[in-house]
Motif scaffolding. Structure first.
Motif, PDB file in Angstrom:
ATOM      1  N   GLN A 145       0.768  -1.259  -0.055  1.00 50.53           N
ATOM      2  CA  GLN A 145      -0.003  -0.137   0.038  1.00 50.53           C
ATOM      3  C   GLN A 145       0.776   1.324   0.018  1.00 50.53           C
ATOM      4  N   SER A 147       2.539   4.567  -1.939  1.00 51.43           N
ATOM      5  CA  SER A 147       1.880   5.401  -2.606  1.00 51.43           C
ATOM      6  C   SER A 147       2.366   5.421  -3.980  1.00 51.43           C
ATOM      7  N   SER A 217       2.095   4.028  15.848  1.00 53.89           N
ATOM      8  CA  SER A 217       1.517   4.198  14.631  1.00 53.89           C
ATOM      9  C   SER A 217      -0.037   4.302  14.817  1.00 53.89           C
ATOM     10  N   ALA A 221      -5.908   5.996  11.328  1.00 52.17           N
ATOM     11  CA  ALA A 221      -5.636   6.843  10.399  1.00 52.17           C
ATOM     12  C   ALA A 221      -4.977   6.018   9.170  1.00 52.17           C
ATOM     13  N   ASP A 222      -4.485   4.707   9.473  1.00 57.55           N
ATOM     14  CA  ASP A 222      -3.910   3.722   8.423  1.00 57.55           C
ATOM     15  C   ASP A 222      -4.835   3.377   7.559  1.00 57.55           C
ATOM     16  N   ALA A 224      -7.853   4.869   6.795  1.00 56.69           N
ATOM     17  CA  ALA A 224      -8.246   5.834   5.734  1.00 56.69           C
ATOM     18  C   ALA A 224      -7.345   6.082   4.799  1.00 56.69           C
ATOM     19  N   THR A 225      -5.781   5.871   4.954  1.00 67.11           N
ATOM     20  CA  THR A 225      -4.707   5.793   3.857  1.00 67.11           C
ATOM     21  C   THR A 225      -5.206   4.615   3.176  1.00 67.11           C
ATOM     22  N   ILE A 226      -5.429   3.531   3.719  1.00 65.96           N
ATOM     23  CA  ILE A 226      -5.563   2.413   2.741  1.00 65.96           C
ATOM     24  C   ILE A 226      -6.579   2.353   1.824  1.00 65.96           C
ATOM     25  N   SER A 228      -7.773   5.395   0.539  1.00 63.27           N
ATOM     26  CA  SER A 228      -7.733   6.211  -0.517  1.00 63.27           C
ATOM     27  C   SER A 228      -6.692   5.802  -1.580  1.00 63.27           C
ATOM     28  N   ARG A 229      -5.667   5.166  -0.969  1.00 68.89           N
ATOM     29  CA  ARG A 229      -4.679   4.577  -2.106  1.00 68.89           C
ATOM     30  C   ARG A 229      -5.372   3.389  -2.637  1.00 68.89           C
TER      31      ARG A 229
END
Length: 327
Positions: A145, A147, A217, A221-222, A224-226, A228-229
């Motif tokens: 994951q 970017s 960590s 939030a991770d 949400a990042t996953i 999005s990516r």
């Protein structure tokens, strides 16, 4: 094989009865804790032994020779090694295609570098291999994951396998079949990302808190990042696999046929721009162009016994279908 190391005084019996599990790796022996049984291929790829861990000399030699023959075939432009065996005789193409699709979509930077596992069964009585290498189990996604718009991590190693697979039309065909099979790889991932990813994140909320205490960590939030990516990579994936103007693969159904009266047909997935048939010169090995033979089929009675190759061109792919022998 460049080198190998085995377990001395091992109590593991026999020559591999029950099969092997091996891992592509980047370190071995004294440079890597607990990776003391390994072999290194001619092109420098390291494989460490997972099962049996304390493999004997005979066991390491058997699997190393098998993997070297597979590597030699894979790196050949036509996919054959010096024994005349095709790379697909050594590895299950479908399992490798699934593995590439998963790790390519997730941009797992470890894929075909380390933590990439294969297994093969063996007959308990004779120790002879049963079937082919299977590209499982999948493992180790802590560096996924990232970017990136790439569908796999760039790697300049001379032993890197992914570019070799993507040059093989039957492998690209397997990728395409996985992508288009109901419900479709991309469609299923979209469904996961639309709801299940967040739901699983909520179910793991207690574990997230402990994870934060241990690793510092923010796991929520991770999530949400996953999401999005994954959405971004969904777009990249669809731009590749849902464009019907592209050529995804080309192959000849039968590699060998015994009758000159049987037409040879090249099959394609996607849209070819042009096709050209060749016959291999039996003395020089050179491919000689057959003038005017630019259709999807050819009548070998016109040119006689020998090996024929059809070269197919299309958008974003230049693909040479495997040779077919008239014996």
């Amino acid at each position: 094989i460049q080198s190998y190391q085995y377990a001395t005084n091992s109590r593991v019996a026999g020559g591999g009865e029950g099969g092997f599990v091996i891992e592509m790796n980047v370190c071995y022996g004294e440079y890597c804790q607990d990776e003391h049984v390994f072999f290194i291929t001619r092109r420098g790829q390291i494989y460490t032994m997972k099962e049996p861990e304390a493999a004997t000399k005979e066991q390491v030699q058997r699997i190393a020779i098998f993997v070297q023959e597979y590597e030699d075939a894979l790196f050949d432009p036509k996919g054959f090694n010096s024994k005349g065996r095709h790379y697909s005789e050594y590895i299950d193409v479908s399992s490798m295609a699934k593995h590439l699709m998963l790790d390519g979509f997730l941009c797992n930077s470890d894929f075909c570098v380390l933590s990439t596992f294969f297994y093969i069964d063996a007959d308990p009585a004779s120790g002879e291999f049963i079937g082919k290498l299977i590209a499982e189990p999948v493992w180790d996604y802590d560096f996924s994951q990232i970017s990136s718009s790439h569908l796999y991590t760039n790697n300049s190693s001379p032993a890197f396998l992914i570019p070799q697979f993507l040059k093989k039309a039957d492998f690209v065909k397997a990728l395409y079949e996985q992508q288009t099979a109901a419900p479709g790889f991309s469609t299923r991932l979209a469904e996961l990302n639309s709801g299940e990813t967040a739901q699983k994140g909520e179910l793991l909320s207690a574990a997230h808190q402990l994870n934060y205490l241990r690793w510092g960590s923010d796991s929520l939030a991770d999530v949400a990042t996953i999401k999005s990516r994954m959405a971004s990579r969904q777009t990249s994936w669809n731009n590749i696999w849902n464009d019907n103007s592209k050529l995804f693969g080309a192959w000849i159904e039968e590699r060998k046929t015994r009758s000159l009266s049987e037409a040879l047909d090249v099959k394609t997935y996607g849209t070819p721009i042009s096709q050209q048939w060749y016959k291999k010169n039996s003395e020089t090995g050179a491919l000689e162009e057959l003038e005017g033979e630019t259709n999807s089929s050819i009548d070998p009675q016109t040119y006689g016994k020998g090996e024929y190759v059809c070269e197919v061109y299309g958008k974003n792919l230049e693909s040479q279908a495997g040779g077919t022998y008239i014996t």
